[in-house]
Every structure is written in structure tokens, then in C-alpha cells.
Design a protein around this motif. Structure first.
Motif, PDB file in Angstrom:
ATOM      1  N   ILE A 115      -7.484  -3.833 -37.540  1.00 56.73           N
ATOM      2  CA  ILE A 115      -7.151  -4.138 -36.146  1.00 56.73           C
ATOM      3  C   ILE A 115      -7.667  -5.530 -35.822  1.00 56.73           C
ATOM      4  O   ILE A 115      -8.826  -5.855 -36.081  1.00 56.73           O
ATOM      5  CB  ILE A 115      -7.793  -3.107 -35.196  1.00 56.73           C
ATOM      6  CG1 ILE A 115      -7.276  -1.705 -35.511  1.00 56.73           C
ATOM      7  CG2 ILE A 115      -7.522  -3.464 -33.741  1.00 56.73           C
ATOM      8  CD1 ILE A 115      -7.920  -0.611 -34.671  1.00 56.73           C
ATOM      9  N   ASP A 116      -6.822  -6.377 -35.270  1.00 58.11           N
ATOM     10  CA  ASP A 116      -7.240  -7.712 -34.860  1.00 58.11           C
ATOM     11  C   ASP A 116      -8.160  -7.631 -33.647  1.00 58.11           C
ATOM     12  O   ASP A 116      -8.122  -6.641 -32.888  1.00 58.11           O
ATOM     13  CB  ASP A 116      -6.023  -8.581 -34.526  1.00 58.11           C
ATOM     14  CG  ASP A 116      -5.176  -8.893 -35.754  1.00 58.11           C
ATOM     15  OD1 ASP A 116      -5.726  -8.834 -36.876  1.00 58.11           O
ATOM     16  OD2 ASP A 116      -3.974  -9.189 -35.590  1.00 58.11           O
ATOM     17  N   GLU A 119      -7.099  -6.216 -30.124  1.00 54.52           N
ATOM     18  CA  GLU A 119      -5.811  -5.543 -30.289  1.00 54.52           C
ATOM     19  C   GLU A 119      -5.949  -4.039 -30.044  1.00 54.52           C
ATOM     20  O   GLU A 119      -6.927  -3.415 -30.449  1.00 54.52           O
ATOM     21  CB  GLU A 119      -5.272  -5.789 -31.700  1.00 54.52           C
ATOM     22  CG  GLU A 119      -3.880  -5.254 -31.938  1.00 54.52           C
ATOM     23  CD  GLU A 119      -3.354  -5.577 -33.324  1.00 54.52           C
ATOM     24  OE1 GLU A 119      -2.127  -5.706 -33.484  1.00 54.52           O
ATOM     25  OE2 GLU A 119      -4.179  -5.703 -34.261  1.00 54.52           O
ATOM     26  N   ASP A 120      -4.967  -3.456 -29.402  1.00 60.03           N
ATOM     27  CA  ASP A 120      -4.920  -2.020 -29.184  1.00 60.03           C
ATOM     28  C   ASP A 120      -4.551  -1.328 -30.498  1.00 60.03           C
ATOM     29  O   ASP A 120      -3.674  -1.812 -31.229  1.00 60.03           O
ATOM     30  CB  ASP A 120      -3.876  -1.707 -28.106  1.00 60.03           C
ATOM     31  CG  ASP A 120      -3.713  -0.217 -27.891  1.00 60.03           C
ATOM     32  OD1 ASP A 120      -2.780   0.367 -28.474  1.00 60.03           O
ATOM     33  OD2 ASP A 120      -4.534   0.357 -27.148  1.00 60.03           O
ATOM     34  N   ARG A 122      -2.762   1.245 -31.208  1.00 63.31           N
ATOM     35  CA  ARG A 122      -1.347   1.605 -31.350  1.00 63.31           C
ATOM     36  C   ARG A 122      -0.498   0.384 -31.669  1.00 63.31           C
ATOM     37  O   ARG A 122       0.438   0.460 -32.464  1.00 63.31           O
ATOM     38  CB  ARG A 122      -0.854   2.297 -30.072  1.00 63.31           C
ATOM     39  CG  ARG A 122      -1.489   3.664 -29.862  1.00 63.31           C
ATOM     40  CD  ARG A 122      -0.769   4.475 -28.805  1.00 63.31           C
ATOM     41  NE  ARG A 122      -1.216   5.862 -28.807  1.00 63.31           N
ATOM     42  CZ  ARG A 122      -0.511   6.875 -28.388  1.00 63.31           C
ATOM     43  NH1 ARG A 122       0.705   6.678 -27.911  1.00 63.31           N
ATOM     44  NH2 ARG A 122      -0.986   8.105 -28.423  1.00 63.31           N
ATOM     45  N   HIS A 123      -0.838  -0.737 -31.052  1.00 65.27           N
ATOM     46  CA  HIS A 123      -0.128  -1.983 -31.364  1.00 65.27           C
ATOM     47  C   HIS A 123      -0.377  -2.369 -32.814  1.00 65.27           C
ATOM     48  O   HIS A 123       0.540  -2.811 -33.526  1.00 65.27           O
ATOM     49  CB  HIS A 123      -0.583  -3.092 -30.422  1.00 65.27           C
ATOM     50  CG  HIS A 123       0.118  -4.397 -30.649  1.00 65.27           C
ATOM     51  ND1 HIS A 123      -0.332  -5.323 -31.576  1.00 65.27           N
ATOM     52  CD2 HIS A 123       1.234  -4.935 -30.084  1.00 65.27           C
ATOM     53  CE1 HIS A 123       0.464  -6.371 -31.573  1.00 65.27           C
ATOM     54  NE2 HIS A 123       1.429  -6.157 -30.679  1.00 65.27           N
ATOM     55  N   ALA A 124      -1.619  -2.190 -33.266  1.00 66.28           N
ATOM     56  CA  ALA A 124      -1.966  -2.523 -34.650  1.00 66.28           C
ATOM     57  C   ALA A 124      -1.187  -1.655 -35.630  1.00 66.28           C
ATOM     58  O   ALA A 124      -0.759  -2.132 -36.695  1.00 66.28           O
ATOM     59  CB  ALA A 124      -3.467  -2.363 -34.868  1.00 66.28           C
ATOM     60  N   LEU A 126       1.842  -0.330 -35.294  1.00 64.18           N
ATOM     61  CA  LEU A 126       3.231  -0.781 -35.387  1.00 64.18           C
ATOM     62  C   LEU A 126       3.323  -2.134 -36.071  1.00 64.18           C
ATOM     63  O   LEU A 126       4.272  -2.399 -36.818  1.00 64.18           O
ATOM     64  CB  LEU A 126       3.848  -0.831 -33.990  1.00 64.18           C
ATOM     65  CG  LEU A 126       3.891   0.506 -33.242  1.00 64.18           C
ATOM     66  CD1 LEU A 126       4.522   0.334 -31.863  1.00 64.18           C
ATOM     67  CD2 LEU A 126       4.638   1.564 -34.043  1.00 64.18           C
ATOM     68  N   ARG A 127       2.341  -3.005 -35.825  1.00 69.02           N
ATOM     69  CA  ARG A 127       2.329  -4.324 -36.470  1.00 69.02           C
ATOM     70  C   ARG A 127       2.107  -4.194 -37.977  1.00 69.02           C
ATOM     71  O   ARG A 127       2.835  -4.798 -38.778  1.00 69.02           O
ATOM     72  CB  ARG A 127       1.236  -5.198 -35.852  1.00 69.02           C
ATOM     73  CG  ARG A 127       1.064  -6.548 -36.562  1.00 69.02           C
ATOM     74  CD  ARG A 127      -0.070  -7.353 -35.991  1.00 69.02           C
ATOM     75  NE  ARG A 127      -1.347  -6.641 -35.999  1.00 69.02           N
ATOM     76  CZ  ARG A 127      -2.094  -6.469 -37.101  1.00 69.02           C
ATOM     77  NH1 ARG A 127      -1.681  -6.925 -38.284  1.00 69.02           N
ATOM     78  NH2 ARG A 127      -3.252  -5.827 -37.029  1.00 69.02           N
ATOM     79  N   GLU A 128       1.116  -3.397 -38.367  1.00 66.86           N
ATOM     80  CA  GLU A 128       0.833  -3.227 -39.791  1.00 66.86           C
ATOM     81  C   GLU A 128       2.002  -2.558 -40.502  1.00 66.86           C
ATOM     82  O   GLU A 128       2.332  -2.918 -41.637  1.00 66.86           O
ATOM     83  CB  GLU A 128      -0.441  -2.401 -39.974  1.00 66.86           C
ATOM     84  CG  GLU A 128      -1.720  -3.160 -39.704  1.00 66.86           C
ATOM     85  CD  GLU A 128      -2.018  -4.199 -40.779  1.00 66.86           C
ATOM     86  OE1 GLU A 128      -1.399  -4.147 -41.872  1.00 66.86           O
ATOM     87  OE2 GLU A 128      -2.862  -5.087 -40.522  1.00 66.86           O
ATOM     88  N   ARG A 130       5.142  -2.798 -39.725  1.00 65.51           N
ATOM     89  CA  ARG A 130       6.188  -3.812 -39.863  1.00 65.51           C
ATOM     90  C   ARG A 130       5.850  -4.818 -40.961  1.00 65.51           C
ATOM     91  O   ARG A 130       6.699  -5.183 -41.782  1.00 65.51           O
ATOM     92  CB  ARG A 130       6.383  -4.530 -38.519  1.00 65.51           C
ATOM     93  CG  ARG A 130       7.495  -5.581 -38.528  1.00 65.51           C
ATOM     94  CD  ARG A 130       7.670  -6.188 -37.155  1.00 65.51           C
ATOM     95  NE  ARG A 130       6.480  -6.921 -36.736  1.00 65.51           N
ATOM     96  CZ  ARG A 130       5.630  -6.520 -35.796  1.00 65.51           C
ATOM     97  NH1 ARG A 130       5.826  -5.362 -35.178  1.00 65.51           N
ATOM     98  NH2 ARG A 130       4.573  -7.249 -35.465  1.00 65.51           N
ATOM     99  N   GLU A 138      11.639   1.442 -33.387  1.00 65.17           N
ATOM    100  CA  GLU A 138      12.361   1.193 -32.147  1.00 65.17           C
ATOM    101  C   GLU A 138      12.200   2.343 -31.154  1.00 65.17           C
ATOM    102  O   GLU A 138      12.219   2.153 -29.956  1.00 65.17           O
ATOM    103  CB  GLU A 138      13.837   0.939 -32.471  1.00 65.17           C
ATOM    104  CG  GLU A 138      14.022  -0.332 -33.313  1.00 65.17           C
ATOM    105  CD  GLU A 138      15.380  -0.396 -33.981  1.00 65.17           C
ATOM    106  OE1 GLU A 138      16.151   0.591 -33.868  1.00 65.17           O
ATOM    107  OE2 GLU A 138      15.670  -1.425 -34.626  1.00 65.17           O
TER     108      GLU A 138
END
Length: 216
Positions: A115-116, A119-120, A122-124, A126-128, A130, A138
Motif C-alpha cells: 500500500i502506498d 493510500e486506501d 481498497r484502492h491499493a 484495484l491498483r495492484e 491492474r 469495472e
């Protein structure tokens, strides 16, 4: 607070109420476990790209109010995310294969990453997902499986674990770090359960999904 609530738990044994704190106290060597430990000194012995190692002196409080000092080495690590990714339409799960330095072998596991700062989780996730697999979520339902320390006796790494149920997704390009090499594949549930996955955080995610499938 959570630790103290757990300590005050009770259960019945042959009709007799047994308090967990009384069981703990019976084996106490004089340390008051309800008083938080205090870090007296911390020296960084090593700092790398992913983690640091600190040598710490920690004060524990005795029942009489005095303190005793202990020494511990701690691997200071960024929090991470671990995801079991489920394609709802095909009922398949995403697994990865890559080299892991800790076990010094190529292993099969689940998508995961750091996790950055700021960063949240959940965002992490989806980012990881991707970046490592090219999967762009989506329409996704994130089923939180909890947050757990990877090894609380030696590191502060906190793993945020979840099952990602993808209702709609698209395949994009992977974006690996320069020294990162990851392969991925979709498998069905029965195959997933036969794979030699040994990472504890991945097993937590799989067991969480097993309970959901049994309850469905």
C-alpha cells in the motif's frame, strides 16, 4: 481496548464460569499485561527498498508499577494487500506464479502488493490487480476478509485481505517493476483448492471464500 476485551472473555466449563483473565493471571511472572508497552529506544540497523530492521528496547510494566526492559528486533514493513480475485461470470479464480525470496522458490499464490503512503487499502487492491495482471475491475464487490499481521512476533506488516468478486472487467496491460516477473492464470474452484499455495495470508483469503461458497 480489543486486547483487553479479549482478555476479559469467559466461558463455561461443566457449568462453572471460567474467566480468561484469571487463567492468564495464574501463570503471570509479575508483568501487568493491561499496561501498554513503551518503546524506550529504537535504532535502525538496516534500511532497504522494501523494509527496515530496527533494534528496539521496550519497557514492560510490573504489577508493582516498576518497569523491566526487553530487547527485540522488528522488521518495519509497509502495509500490504492480498486478494483472491473471482470472475463471477465464469466462476474462476486468478492465481499467480513468481519467485519469492523468503522461501527461495517459485511459488503459486494470489495477487498482492504494498500500500502506498496515504493510500486506501481498497484502492491499493484495484491498483495492484491492474498493475500485476492487467485486470481492470469495472464492477466489483469487495468482500473484506479482515486485516492480520503477517508475523506479529517479528514484523509490523499488516495485511489487508479480501475476496474481489468481479462482475465486469477488462484485460489491459501489466505494469511490472523493473525486477518484478509475474505470470497469471484463471482456474476453477476445485483446481484452486489443489494448488500448493503456502502463503498464510493467501490461505486466509481462500478459507474466507470457502465459507461463503458453503453458505451460498
Amino acid at each position: 481496548m480489543a486486547a483487553k476485551q479479549g482478555r476479559n472473555a469467559a466461558y463455561r466449563d461443566n457449568g462453572r464460569v471460567v474467566r480468561l483473565d484469571a487463567l492468564f493471571d495464574a501463570t503471570s511472572d509479575g508483568i501487568d499485561m493491561d499496561v501498554p508497552a513503551r518503546v524506550v529506544d529504537s535504532e535502525t540497523k538496516y534500511r532497504g527498498a522494501i523494509f527496515a530492521v530496527e533494534d528496539r528496547t521496550v519497557a514492560l510494566t510490573r504489577n508493582d508499577g516498576s518497569e523491566t526492559l526487553i530487547h527485540r528486533q522488528v522488521v518495519v514493513h509497509a502495509p500490504c494487500v492480498v486478494m483472491l480475485v473471482h470472475d463471477v461470470r465464469t466462476d474462476r479464480y486468478l492465481v499467480e506464479r513468481e519467485y519469492r525470496a523468503g522461501s527461495n522458490i517459485t511459488t503459486i499464490g494470489l495477487p498482492a502488493g504494498l500500500i502506498d503512503v496515504g493510500e486506501d487499502p481498497r484502492h491499493a487492491m484495484l491498483r495492484e490487480l491492474r498493475e500485476e495482471t492487467g485486470v481492470v475491475a469495472e464492477d466489483v464487490d469487495i468482500d473484506d476478509a479482515g486485516s492480520y499481521y503477517s508475523s506479529e512476533g517479528m514484523t509490523d506488516e499488516l495485511a489487508h485481505i479480501a475476496v474481489l468478486h468481479l462482475r465486469e472487467w477488462s484485460q489491459g496491460e501489466c505494469r511490472f517493476d523493473t525486477d518484478e516477473h509475474v505470470e497469471s492464470a484463471w482456474v476453477d474452484w476445485r483446481t484452486l483448492l489443489t494448488l500448493p499455495i503456502t502463503a498464510s495470508n493467501s490461505i486466509i483469503a481462500i478459507q474466507h471464500e470457502r465459507i461463503r461458497r458453503l453458505s451460498a
